[in-house]
Design an enzyme around this catalytic site. Structure first.
Site: not given
Ligand code: ATP
Ligand code: MG
Length: 567
Positions: A42, A273, A283
Site C-alpha cells: 500500500e 512476518r 509504517k
Molecule cells: P506495515 O504493517 O509496516 O504498515 P503492511 O503490511 O501494512 O506493513 P503493505 O504495504 O500492506 O504493508 O505490505 C506489502 C507486503 O509486504 C505485504 O504482502 C505484506 O505481507 C508484506 N510485509 C509487510 N511487512 C512485512 C514484514 N514485517 N515481514 C514480511 N513481509 C511483510
Molecule cells: Mg497492509
C-alpha cells in the site's frame, strides 16, 4: 521469462514449505503450470526491511520457477496514500535488484471492475447497503464465541440496494452515512465472515483516479480480486491474513458464479512476518518518527527502511543475503538485528578498500623526523582481495592517531601505545613513545615519539619483534570529515510490544553522535554512497549531505562481529 537479475538469486535457495506447496501445484498442473507472484504494497509509507524480505521471497519464487512477479500498489485509501510513496517503492524494489512483470499495477485501475462485481453481488443477494455507523456495526460484531447481531438493513430488496449503492457512488451521501456490506453469516466462527464491509464513502481525491470516485473498496474486498484479475497463482502474504483467506475465497466464488471457469484461480500461502529486535516495523510508527522529527526523514540511516539502510551503507546483496538467511517460517519470531549487521559486514569485508581514518584524533609528533620532510608509503587496499591493489599515503612528522590507542597508565596487557613502548604505524615506521603533554584541564593534548628509520614497512633488516600496529593519518595532509556514529534507535529490545508503553518511550537519546574525524587525503573525492572500511574502526559510507567542502560519513556498522561470536 526470467528478467530478474540472476545475481539476485541466492546461490542455493534453500527449500522451504512454500516451495513444497508450489511443487505440489505444478505436479498437478494447476493453472497450466504457471507461477506468477506479486508484491502488493500500500503506498502509504516507505518500504522497510520486512517488505524487503517479502520482495526477496516473491521475486525469488518467480526466478526459481521461471515465472514472474508483479508489483501492485494496493491503493484503496486515498487519505493515507501519496505518489511520493509510489515512487520510493519502485526505486527500492529496483535497487534491491528485481524487475517486475510489465508496468506497475494499481488496484485503482480495477475500481470499475470491482464496482461491477459489487453490483453482481447485490443482484445475487450477497451484498447490501447498511445505513448504520461504523461504531454501531462494530458493536454488532459479537465475539468469536457469541454470534453477531444482524443489521436491520440486512434484508433490503435488491432494487433498493442497487439504487442506494448507485447513489453512494454518485456522491449523494456524506462519509459514514452508508456502507456496502457482504451478506455472509453473522454467526460465522470466523469474525471476518460476519458481513464485512466492502465499500465506504470517502470524499477525497485519489492520487490516480482524481475525483472520479467517492466510494472506495475496502482492502479485503479489493486485495484478493486484484490477485484474481492479474492471474496471480500464488499470493504469498503474512500470517495475519490466514484468517482472511476464507473471505477472499468467498468473494472470488461469488464473482465466478455463473461465469466460465477462470484460467487461473490462485491460492494464498502465509508465512511469518519478519520482526527485528531494537526497532519497529510498522509504517504507522515509522511515519510517527518522521512526523515528530525524531529522525531526519524516512531515509534517516537509523530507520529500518530500505532507503535508510541504503543511505547507511547497506548493499542490496547484503539485504538479499539476510532475507535468505532468515528463511521462511510458519510461526512468528524475532530476528536479532546482529544477523543483519553480520550480513553487511561479510559483504563489505570483501568488497571495500581499507583506509586510514582517525575518528578521535590525538596528535603525535615524531621528534626525530625532519620537519619539512614528506614521503609516501604504500598500503594495500584489501588483504582479502589482491586485485584491489594498493595506494600511496603521505607520511610526515606530525600524525594523528586514535586517542584510545594511547594510555598514560597502561596495564600490562595494553597492546597499544604508552610511554616507552614501541609499535608500528601501519604501512610506515616503528615508533617509540617518549612522552606527552597535558592541557590545563589534564587532558592529553599531544604525544611525542621517535621513529626508527630502519623499520620502514617492507624492510627486511629489522630483526626485533614489533608488537602492535595502529592506524594514523599525516596531520598536514589529513582531510577533515564529519562522522555520524549511529547506535540503535531504541534502547528496548521490543519497543512496540510493551504493555502500557508507547514505542516513543524507548527512543535511545544517544542514537546519533556526530564527531570530527581526520581522514586520509585519498578520501577527498569520495562520492555519495562510496563505502570504506576505516581500519580498525568500522565500515563507513559517504552520506548524501556530503559536499566537496564538507565530507560526511555514516557509520554503517562497527567492525566487531558480535553475531559471529555468539554462534
Ligand atoms: P506495515 O504493517 O509496516 O504498515 P503492511 O503490511 O501494512 O506493513 P503493505 O504495504 O500492506 O504493508 O505490505 C506489502 C507486503 O509486504 C505485504 O504482502 C505484506 O505481507 C508484506 N510485509 C509487510 N511487512 C512485512 C514484514 N514485517 N515481514 C514480511 N513481509 C511483510
Ligand atoms: Mg497492509
Amino acid at each position: 521469462m526470467n528478467k530478474n537479475n540472476p545475481e539476485a538469486a541466492p546461490e542455493a535457495v534453500k527449500s522451504n514449505f512454500i516451495h513444497q506447496e508450489i511443487d505440489k501445484d505444478l505436479s498437478e498442473n494447476k493453472n497450466g503450470g504457471a507461477v506468477l507472484t506479486r508484491f502488493p504494497p500500500e503506498p502509504n509509507g516507505y518500504l522497510h526491511i520486512g517488505h524487503a524480505k517479502s520482495i526477496c521471497l516473491n521475486f525469488s519464487l518467480a526466478q526459481k520457477y521461471g515465472g514472474g512477479c508483479n508489483l501492485r500498489f494496493d491503493d484503496t485509501n486515498p487519505v493515507k496514500e501519496d505518489v511520493e510513496y509510489v515512487d520510493s517503492i519502485q526505486e527500492d524494489v529496483k535497487w534491491l535488484g528485481f524487475t517486475w512483470e510489465g508496468e506497475p499495477k494499481y488496484t485503482s485501475d480495477y475500481f470499475d471492475q470491482l464496482y461491477s462485481w459489487a453490483v453482481k453481488l447485490i443482484k445475487n443477494g450477497k451484498a447490501y447497503v447498511d445505513d448504520q455507523s461504523a461504531e454501531v456495526i462494530a458493536s454488532q460484531k459479537g465475539t468469536p464465541t457469541t454470534p453477531g447481531t444482524e443489521s436491520p438493513y440486512r434484508n433490503r430488496s435488491v432494487e433498493e440496494n442497487l439504487d442506494l449503492f448507485e447513489r453512494m457512488k454518485a456522491g449523494e451521501f456524506a462519509a459514514g452515512e452508508k456502507v456496502l456490506r457482504a451478506k455472509i453469516d453473522m454467526a460465522s466462527p470466523n469474525m471476518h465472515m460476519r458481513d464485512p464491509l466492502m465499500y465506504r464513502i470517502i470524499h477525497q481525491a485519489h492520487h490516480r483516479t482524481g475525483d472520479k470516485w467517492c466510494i472506495y473498496p475496502m482492502y479485503d474486498y479489493a486485495h484478493g480480486q486484484g490477485d484474481f484479475i492479474e492471474g496471480i497463482t500464488h499470493s504469498i502474504c503474512t500470517l495475519e491474513f490466514e484468517v482472511h483467506r476464507p473471505l477472499y475465497n468467498w468473494f472470488i466464488d461469488q464473482i465466478v458464479e455463473g461465469e466460465r471457469t477462470p484460467e487461473v484461480r490462485g491460492r494464498q500461502i502465509e508465512f511469518a512476518r519478519l520482526n527485528l529486535n531494537y526497532t519497529v516495523m510498522s509504517k504507522r510508527k515509522l511515519l510517527e518518527l518522521v512526523q515528530k522529527g525524531i529522525v531526519s526523514g524516512w531515509d534517516d540511516p537509523r530507520m529500518p527502511t530500505v532507503s535508510g539502510l541504503r543511505r547507511r551503507g547497506y548493499t542490496p546483496e547484503s539485504i538479499r543475503n539476510f532475507a535468505d538467511k532468515v528463511g521462511v517460517a510458519k510461526r512468528d519470531g524475532i530476528i536479532d538485528v546482529a544477523l543483519l549487521e553480520s550480513c553487511i559486514r561479510e559483504d563489505l569485508n570483501k568488497r571495500v578498500a581499507r583506509v586510514n581514518a582517525v575518528v578521535d584524533p590525538l596528535k603525535m609528533i615524531i621528534t626525530n623526523y625532519p620537519e619539512d620532510k614528506e614521503e609516501w608509503v604504500e598500503l594495500i587496499n584489501n588483504p582479502e582481495d589482491e586485485s584491489m591493489g594498493s595506494r600511496q599515503l603521505p607520511f610526515s612528522r606530525e600524525v594523528y592517531i586514535e586517542r584510545d590507542d594511547f594510555m598514560e597508565d597502561a596495564p600490562k596487557k595494553f597492546f597499544r601505545l604508552t610511554v616507552g613502548k614501541e609499535l608500528r604505524l601501519k604501512g610506515a615506521y616503528a615508533i617509540t613513545c617518549t612522552g606527552f603533554k597535558k592541557n590545563e584541564d589534564g587532558v592529553i593534548e599531544e604525544i611525542y615519539a621517535t621513529y626508527d628509520p630502519e623499520t620502514k614497512s617492507g624492510a627486511t633488516t629489522v630483526t626485533r619483534k614489533i608488537k602492535g600496529v595502529i592506524h594514523w593519518v599525516s596531520a598536514k595532509h589529513a582531510v577533515d570529515a564529519e562522522v555520524r556514529m549511529y547506535d540503535r534507535l531504541y534502547n528496548h529490545e521490543a519497543p512496540a510490544a510493551q504493555k502500557d508503553a508507547d514505542h516513543l518511550d524507548f527512543i535511545n537519546p544517544d542514537s546519533l553522535t556526530v564527531i570530527a574525524a581526520k581522514v586520509e587525503p585519498s578520501l577527498k573525492d569520495a562520492k555519495v554512497l562510496d563505502k570504506f572500511q576505516f581500519q580498525r574502526v568500522g565500515y563507513f559510507c559517504v552520506d548524501k549531505d556530503s559536499t566537496s567542502d564538507k565530507l560526511i560519513f555514516n557509520r554503517t556498522v562497527a567492525l566487531k562481529d558480535s553475531w559471529a561470536k555468539k554462534k
